[in-house]
Design an enzyme around this catalytic site. Structure first.
Site, PDB file in Angstrom:
ATOM      1  CB  SER A  23      -0.962   0.003   1.186  1.00 24.77           C
ATOM      2  OG  SER A  23      -2.007  -0.903   0.943  1.00 24.77           O
ATOM      3  CE  LYS A  26      -4.170   1.578  -1.551  1.00 30.29           C
ATOM      4  NZ  LYS A  26      -4.293   0.590  -0.532  1.00 30.29           N
ATOM      5  CB  SER A  82      -4.650   1.147   3.199  1.00 31.33           C
ATOM      6  OG  SER A  82      -3.900   0.669   2.121  1.00 31.33           O
TER       7      SER A  82
END
Length: 175
Positions: A23, A26, A82
Site C-alpha cells: 500500500s 498509494k 488504505s
C-alpha cells in the site's frame, strides 16, 4: 535514513533492493494527484471496477458503485485506512477513465524522478511480478509528497469522516 529538510539519503541497509511495496504505492497516487493540481473538491463516482475490491481485500472501506466522494475524500480514504476501491476510483478519474493510463503516468513520474528501482503495475500495491520499489526510492516519493500540505495533513490524520450522498463513513488509520 533521509534528511527531512533536503531529502538527501544518509544511510540504510540495502537501500536499492527491489521489494514488493504493497500500500505504500498509494503515496505515488497522492503525489501525482496533488502535483497535477487535481480539484480536491471535485466529486467523483465510485466505479464498478473499484467496487469489485470490496469484500475481497482487507484494505477497503466498503464504497459502492455510484457513491460520490470528493477527490480530497478519496485521498483520505486511500491514505488513512488504505482503501483500495478509493485509490482505483481516483486513478481512473485522474487517468481520464483508465486506471492503466494512470499507472503509466505513475511509471513516467518514477522515471522523471530518477527512481531506477521502482515500477508500478497497479495503483494500490496489489502484488504483481513487476510491481516493486526500494527503500531509497520510496523515501524519495514520500519526501516529494510531503512537500504538499494536503498530503502532510492526511498522513498525520488518525481518524476522519467522509460523506457520500447517502452516508457517513468513519476512517481509522490501520497502521
Amino acid at each position: 535514513l533521509v534528511d527531512a529538510e533536503t531529502g538527501l539519503y544518509l544511510a540504510g541497509k540495502n537501500p536499492d533492493e527491489r521489494l514488493p511495496i504493497a500500500s505504500t504505492t498509494k503515496i505515488m497516487v497522492s503525489l501525482l494527484a496533488l502535483e497535477e493540481g487535481a480539484n480536491l473538491e471535485e466529486e467523483v463516482a465510485i466505479t464498478g471496477q473499484a467496487e469489485r475490491f470490496v469484500g475481497t481485500l482487507y484494505s477497503n472501506i466498503g464504497l459502492i458503485e455510484g457513491e460520490r466522494l470528493s477527490v480530497r475524500e478519496l485521498l483520505k480514504a486511500a491514505m488513512i485506512p488504505s482503501g483500495t476501491e478509493a485509490v482505483y476510483t481516483l486513478s481512473a478519474h485522474l487517468g481520464g477513465g483508465s486506471v492503466s493510463v494512470f499507472v503509466e503516468d505513475m511509471n513516467q513520474k518514477a522515471d522523471s524522478m530518477g527512481l531506477e528501482n521502482t515500477h508500478f503495475e497497479n495503483p494500490a500495491g496489489i502484488d504483481a511480478r513487476g510491481h516493486y520499489s526500494s527503500a531509497r526510492d520510496l523515501a524519495s516519493i514520500a519526501w516529494a509528497a510531503m512537500e504538499y500540505p494536503t498530503f502532510d495533513d492526511i498522513v498525520d490524520t488518525e481518524q476522519a469522516t467522509i460523506t457520500t450522498q447517502n452516508r457517513e463513513i468513519e476512517l481509522f488509520n490501520t497502521n
